[in-house]
Design a protein around this motif. Structure first.
Motif, short mmCIF file in Angstrom:
data_model
loop_
_atom_site.label_atom_id
_atom_site.label_comp_id
_atom_site.label_asym_id
_atom_site.label_seq_id
_atom_site.Cartn_x
_atom_site.Cartn_y
_atom_site.Cartn_z
N SER A 71 35.02 48.46 54.15
CA SER A 71 34.84 47.04 54.46
C SER A 71 33.96 46.39 53.40
CB SER A 71 34.23 46.87 55.85
OG SER A 71 32.97 47.50 55.91
N MET A 72 33.96 45.08 53.39
CA MET A 72 33.18 44.29 52.47
C MET A 72 33.04 42.88 53.04
SD MET A 72 36.07 43.88 49.49
CE MET A 72 36.91 45.42 49.76
N THR A 73 32.28 42.06 52.37
CA THR A 73 32.12 40.68 52.77
C THR A 73 32.69 39.80 51.66
OG1 THR A 73 30.10 41.22 53.98
CG2 THR A 73 30.45 38.90 53.45
N CYS A 74 33.59 38.90 52.03
CA CYS A 74 34.23 38.01 51.07
C CYS A 74 34.04 36.57 51.54
CB CYS A 74 35.71 38.32 50.95
SG CYS A 74 36.07 40.02 50.47
N ALA A 105 39.43 49.79 46.32
CA ALA A 105 38.49 48.93 47.03
C ALA A 105 37.59 48.18 46.05
CB ALA A 105 37.65 49.75 48.00
N GLN A 106 37.13 48.85 45.01
CA GLN A 106 36.30 48.19 44.01
C GLN A 106 37.07 47.11 43.27
OE1 GLN A 106 34.91 51.64 41.82
NE2 GLN A 106 33.03 51.75 43.05
N ALA A 109 37.37 44.12 45.64
CA ALA A 109 36.07 43.44 45.73
C ALA A 109 35.80 42.61 44.48
CB ALA A 109 34.96 44.47 45.95
N ARG A 112 38.18 39.48 44.26
CA ARG A 112 37.93 38.49 45.32
C ARG A 112 36.48 38.00 45.35
NH1 ARG A 112 41.97 37.03 49.29
NH2 ARG A 112 43.74 38.36 48.90
N CYS A 114 33.87 39.80 46.29
CA CYS A 114 33.30 40.31 47.54
C CYS A 114 32.03 41.12 47.26
CB CYS A 114 34.32 41.20 48.26
SG CYS A 114 35.86 40.35 48.64
N THR A 115 31.20 41.23 48.28
CA THR A 115 29.94 41.97 48.19
C THR A 115 29.85 42.96 49.33
OG1 THR A 115 28.79 40.30 49.51
CG2 THR A 115 28.75 40.01 47.10
N LEU A 117 30.19 46.18 49.69
CA LEU A 117 31.29 47.13 49.85
C LEU A 117 30.78 48.40 50.53
CD1 LEU A 117 34.23 47.98 49.28
CD2 LEU A 117 33.48 48.70 47.01
#
Length: 123
Positions: A71-74, A105-106, A109, A112, A114-115, A117
């Motif tokens: 998961s990550m935050t976008c 995944a990297q 991230a 997009r 994203c942070t 991760l």
């Protein structure tokens, strides 16, 4: 995967793995099932291919069956990424799934923005 990419990876395999993969490539291209879910969709992810799907928990990472998830935050919202190896290539790609998933995944991230991760532990 492109023909050039496949040939590059084949050179890294053992002779036995290479023979197995080449046999399978006659029937199907080499592929890895990846998915990314964002926002509300990230909270409703179920692992594909299971008879009774187990949900993937946003903000967590791990393995459910044969599927890795992270998961990550976008843009302030949760995102979930998953990867699975098709049965035909499991013996060769399965042991390498962690590294392949991390690279995927990297990449998601980075593309997009994203942070945070979160990836499953190395196996």
């Amino acid at each position: 995967m492109s023909r050039e990419g496949t040939e590059r990876v084949l050179r890294l395999l053992t002779t036995e793995e290479r023979e197995e993969v080449i046999g399978s490539l006659r029937y199907s291209p080499w592929w890895l099932r990846t998915r990314a879910y964002f926002g509300d969709d990230a909270a409703a992810v179920a692992v594909p291919g299971l008879h009774t799907p187990d949900p993937v928990i946003p903000g967590k990472a791990g393995r459910v069956g044969e599927v890795l998830h992270g998961s990550m935050t976008c843009q302030g919202r949760t995102a979930t990424v998953t990867a699975a190896v098709p049965f035909r290539f499991k013996s060769v790609l399965g042991p390498r799934l962690g590294a392949l998933f991390t690279a995927y995944a990297q990449d998601v991230a980075a593309r997009r923005g994203c942070t945070d991760l979160v990836l499953p532990p190395s196996e």
